[in-house]
Design a protein around this motif. Structure first.
Motif, PDB file in Angstrom:
ATOM      1  N   ASP A 509       0.855  -1.189   0.000  1.00 27.36           N
ATOM      2  CA  ASP A 509       0.000   0.000   0.000  1.00 27.36           C
ATOM      3  C   ASP A 509       0.893   1.242   0.000  1.00 27.36           C
ATOM      4  O   ASP A 509       1.729   1.416   0.878  1.00 27.36           O
ATOM      5  CB  ASP A 509      -0.895  -0.014   1.235  1.00 27.36           C
ATOM      6  CG  ASP A 509      -1.995   1.038   1.166  1.00 27.36           C
ATOM      7  OD1 ASP A 509      -1.689   2.193   0.820  1.00 27.36           O
ATOM      8  OD2 ASP A 509      -3.144   0.697   1.485  1.00 27.36           O
ATOM      9  N   SER A 510       0.724   2.082  -0.993  1.00 25.14           N
ATOM     10  CA  SER A 510       1.604   3.242  -1.135  1.00 25.14           C
ATOM     11  C   SER A 510       1.409   4.271  -0.030  1.00 25.14           C
ATOM     12  O   SER A 510       2.290   5.098   0.219  1.00 25.14           O
ATOM     13  CB  SER A 510       1.370   3.914  -2.497  1.00 25.14           C
ATOM     14  OG  SER A 510       0.018   4.343  -2.615  1.00 25.14           O
ATOM     15  N   THR A 511       0.257   4.243   0.649  1.00 27.13           N
ATOM     16  CA  THR A 511       0.022   5.224   1.708  1.00 27.13           C
ATOM     17  C   THR A 511       0.491   4.744   3.077  1.00 27.13           C
ATOM     18  O   THR A 511       0.951   5.530   3.891  1.00 27.13           O
ATOM     19  CB  THR A 511      -1.477   5.584   1.789  1.00 27.13           C
ATOM     20  OG1 THR A 511      -2.229   4.388   2.007  1.00 27.13           O
ATOM     21  CG2 THR A 511      -1.934   6.253   0.512  1.00 27.13           C
ATOM     22  N   THR A 512       0.383   3.451   3.332  1.00 29.06           N
ATOM     23  CA  THR A 512       0.756   2.926   4.653  1.00 29.06           C
ATOM     24  C   THR A 512       2.078   2.169   4.654  1.00 29.06           C
ATOM     25  O   THR A 512       2.675   1.962   5.706  1.00 29.06           O
ATOM     26  CB  THR A 512      -0.330   1.958   5.170  1.00 29.06           C
ATOM     27  OG1 THR A 512      -0.382   0.791   4.323  1.00 29.06           O
ATOM     28  CG2 THR A 512      -1.694   2.628   5.182  1.00 29.06           C
ATOM     29  N   GLY A 584      -3.953   2.312  -1.663  1.00 25.73           N
ATOM     30  CA  GLY A 584      -2.960   3.192  -2.262  1.00 25.73           C
ATOM     31  C   GLY A 584      -3.618   4.479  -2.712  1.00 25.73           C
ATOM     32  O   GLY A 584      -2.971   5.500  -2.903  1.00 25.73           O
ATOM     33  N   SER A 585      -4.917   4.441  -2.890  1.00 27.63           N
ATOM     34  CA  SER A 585      -5.672   5.635  -3.261  1.00 27.63           C
ATOM     35  C   SER A 585      -6.286   6.254  -2.015  1.00 27.63           C
ATOM     36  O   SER A 585      -6.883   5.562  -1.201  1.00 27.63           O
ATOM     37  CB  SER A 585      -6.782   5.262  -4.248  1.00 27.63           C
ATOM     38  OG  SER A 585      -7.695   6.326  -4.383  1.00 27.63           O
ATOM     39  N   PRO A 586      -6.150   7.586  -1.821  1.00 31.63           N
ATOM     40  CA  PRO A 586      -6.746   8.237  -0.645  1.00 31.63           C
ATOM     41  C   PRO A 586      -8.250   8.058  -0.557  1.00 31.63           C
ATOM     42  O   PRO A 586      -8.829   8.120   0.514  1.00 31.63           O
ATOM     43  CB  PRO A 586      -6.380   9.713  -0.837  1.00 31.63           C
ATOM     44  CG  PRO A 586      -5.220   9.715  -1.773  1.00 31.63           C
ATOM     45  CD  PRO A 586      -5.418   8.523  -2.664  1.00 31.63           C
ATOM     46  N   GLN A 587      -8.906   7.818  -1.710  1.00 27.63           N
ATOM     47  CA  GLN A 587     -10.357   7.677  -1.700  1.00 27.63           C
ATOM     48  C   GLN A 587     -10.803   6.278  -1.271  1.00 27.63           C
ATOM     49  O   GLN A 587     -11.979   6.047  -1.035  1.00 27.63           O
ATOM     50  CB  GLN A 587     -10.935   7.974  -3.100  1.00 27.63           C
ATOM     51  CG  GLN A 587     -10.845   9.433  -3.522  1.00 27.63           C
ATOM     52  CD  GLN A 587      -9.452   9.805  -3.975  1.00 27.63           C
ATOM     53  OE1 GLN A 587      -8.757   8.978  -4.557  1.00 27.63           O
ATOM     54  NE2 GLN A 587      -9.030  11.027  -3.703  1.00 27.63           N
ATOM     55  N   ASN A 588      -9.866   5.364  -1.210  1.00 29.30           N
ATOM     56  CA  ASN A 588     -10.241   3.993  -0.885  1.00 29.30           C
ATOM     57  C   ASN A 588     -10.791   3.896   0.536  1.00 29.30           C
ATOM     58  O   ASN A 588     -10.273   4.511   1.454  1.00 29.30           O
ATOM     59  CB  ASN A 588      -9.039   3.075  -1.034  1.00 29.30           C
ATOM     60  CG  ASN A 588      -9.401   1.646  -0.692  1.00 29.30           C
ATOM     61  OD1 ASN A 588      -9.092   1.206   0.390  1.00 29.30           O
ATOM     62  ND2 ASN A 588     -10.078   0.983  -1.598  1.00 29.30           N
TER      63      ASN A 588
END
Length: 631
Positions: A509-512, A584-588
């Motif tokens: 996951d690109s965000t976490t 990976g998407s903020p909207q997820n």
């Protein structure tokens, strides 16, 4: 203490130094099989205990250790060490080491490039690498040598026809041999890049197609013979030299220039003539070491070899991207009987863990030794992974002609971090790869991938931390390997190519920065072994997202919860919720669902790991939370 921190991916180098000596004692005594260095992985192969090594030798169709005891070579190749191949470092488009070196020199200059390669050769493989191999079950190393570390190219010789000997290559072999001797591992010398290059596949021999090849130049052949004479003279009395692999993966059309891979050649006479000439030159100095031959067609075309010229010869073949069936190796089994000589899988790998287990089991069931490729590179399908340096993408983009040239200061920073990352203390250790090559071959059972304990506090399990073990043991996946050399088969194993090397599809996951499982198919399952303090009633909760599903598909997913083989619950998920985007998407959006379940201990009838069985495609699973009721 573990050498690999699962959560942070941060290696603990000091741990390996402290643990190797105790591990050696553990293996010698066979009193314990838990390998602390790879906790919680359990390996059961004994560590060599001989105070004096025996020369490996041929006895009929088997390799023995000199005491008439059959010896199964369980080796690993040091690809990328003396010879860089572009694909190993995400610059496959450059191909050869010469091209890689040119790009580096273009950025940082000749002097800095020369220093970089000197440092590379002293840092890529260290004593800790060799000790780790021995502790994990390997008993041999195949060393791919580049001739230019030992002698000059024929074009640069001050006197044509003479040989200038360079100390660097011999010094590196001396160091390796010393470490192998201490660790009781055999060192097999492999001429991977011969003078002029031995084939049309340029990266594997660092060949310059503008210059005469090995097969187009008597001077190159003479230098090849002279190099083997020099090596034989130097190492003739070294018992831990396991053998001489004379010429790696010839791929050349001797009678048909359009046969660029050498697979259609029917006689291979120039190859057999050169290998015989090398053997005779070695035997004038060294009567004891095994000589290893490789056929044309990347070691697999033995046409024209009707008899052997020495009684201590091993025939090597290479195997990639095909099925692990008796039929796939029958040609070599027949060759073994025809020539009454041992066969050896001298190079294999570059696939999934499940493929590794079945390939090695096939070899050992047929009394064939093996050597895996490679020990380390940038990528996860090898025991060690080299982490990508910061700003390395700038080097890739420039090398591909898609970006500006990095300035010298940035280039030096990239090279400095690259040199740090190639050292074992900074490598990522893929315990799943090692487990698949040893434990799964002998005992196809499971073991925890990471230490999770179920007690008073809630336990959050990463979905990607399912158990170690092959397909049908630690997990069940419908696409478990790559068969790139098998026509009509287009599978890929782990489609995300991250975190683990099984069939389970995993991305980061690109965000976490955490791994998650995606592309889950109907009928697949994942198993999680836990340390359970108390039997009782718990609540299992999933942390999941909605992936892409087929239009008009059923919007309800059912997940069976099992402990061992006993069903203890079921989860019903509404797939009609929220967006259909991957993590990976903020909207997820995250979704959770929970279910009370009864969890037993080892003595209970439903004991065993927690298993999640999916009957619907389209889920993305981040994690599993298990906690006591009421928490």
């Amino acid at each position: 203490m573990t050498y690999f921190d699962t959560d942070s991916h941060a290696p603990n180098y000091s741990a390996v130094v402290r643990l190797l000596n105790p591990l050696r004692s553990l293996y010698k005594s066979l009193l314990k099989t838990t390998l602390l260095l790879l906790a919680p992985v359990t390996l059961t192969f004994s560590f060599a205990t001989k105070s004096e090594a025996q020369f490996l030798k041929v006895a009929g169709t088997q390799i023995t250790d000199g005491t008439n005891t059959n010896f199964i070579i369980r080796g690993v190749g040091l690809g990328g060490y003396m010879l860089q191949e572009g694909y190993m470092f995400h610059v496959g488009f450059l191909g050869t080491q010469t091209k890689i070196r040119e790009k580096i020199q273009d950025i940082v200059g000749a002097a800095n490039t020369e220093k970089f390669y000197k440092d590379w050769h002293h840092k890529f493989i260290q004593k800790a690498d060799i000790d780790s191999m021995a502790a994990w079950g390997f008993n041999a190393i195949r060393l791919p040598m580049h001739y230019n570390l030992f002698t000059l190219p024929i074009q640069k010789e001050p006197v044509a026809g003479q040989n200038t000997w360079l100390p660097e290559g011999f010094t590196l072999v001396d160091s390796l041999l010393s470490w192998c001797t201490q660790a009781h591992i055999y060192l097999i010398l492999d001429l991977h890049a011969a003078p002029g290059g031995q084939g049309g596949d340029l990266p594997i021999s660092d060949r310059d197609p503008q210059l005469p090849s090995l097969w187009q130049s008597k001077a190159n052949q003479d230098k090849t013979v002279a190099l083997w004479e020099k090596l034989a003279e130097r190492y003739k009395d070294a018992p831990y030299i396991g053998g001489y692999d004379l010429l790696n993966e010839t791929n050349w059309g001797f009678t048909d220039s359009t046969d660029t891979r050498g697979t259609r050649e029917q006689k291979n006479q120039p190859l057999w003539d050169l290998l015989k000439r090398i053997t005779l030159a070695i035997r004038r100095l060294d009567k004891r070491h095994m000589v290893i031959l490789e056929g044309n067609g990347f070691a697999n075309n033995y046409h024209g070899l009707d008899s052997l010229w020495d009684n201590n010869i091993v025939l090597s073949f290479h195997k990639y991207g095909n099925f692990n069936t008796q039929k796939s190796i029958q040609y070599f089994l027949d060759l073994r009987e025809k020539l009454h000589a041992p066969i050896w899988l001298g190079e294999s790998g570059e696939n999934s863990n499940n493929w590794y287990t079945h390939c090695i089991r096939l070899m050992e069931d047929n009394q064939i030794g093996w050597s895996w490729w490679p020990w380390k590179k940038m990528g996860l399908n090898n025991p060690l992974e080299i982490k990508t340096p910061k700003n390395y993408q700038a080097f890739i983009r420039y090398s591909a002609g898609k970006g500006p040239k990095p300035d010298s200061a940035t280039g030096k920073e990239i090279l400095s971090e690259w040199l740090k990352n190639i050292q074992i203390g900074h490598n990522i250790i893929h315990r799943d790869v090692i487990y698949s090559m040893f434990q799964s071959v002998q005992h196809p059972a499971t073991a925890p991938f990471a230490p999770y304990a179920l007690g008073k506090r809630p336990c959050y399990i990463l979905a990607a931390d399912y158990d170690l073990g092959g397909n049908g043991y630690g997990y069940l996946d419908k696409d478990t390997a790559r068969y790139q050399y098998t026509p009509g088969v287009h599978t890929d194993g782990n489609k995300g190519h991250q975190y683990r090397n099984d069939g389970v599809d995993i991305r980061i996951d690109s965000t976490t920065g955490k791994p998650y499982v995606f592309s889950i198919q109907d009928g697949e399952w994942l198993s999680y072994s836990l340390q359970i303090a108390d039997a009782g009633k718990y609540r299992l909760q999933l942390d999941y997202a909605i992936g892409q599903t087929k239009e008009n598909a059923d919007t309800t997913a059912h997940i069976d919860i099992l402990q061992g083989t006993t069903k203890v619950g079921q989860l019903d998920l509404d797939l009609g919720l929220g967006t259909q985007q991957e993590p990976g998407s903020p909207q997820n959006k995250h979704f959770t669902i929970s279910k009370p379940i009864n969890i037993g201990l080892g003595a209970s009838s439903n004991a065993g790991p927690i298993r999640l069985k999916f009957n619907h495609s389209g889920l993305l699973l981040r994690g599993i939370i298990i906690k006591e009721m009421g928490q």
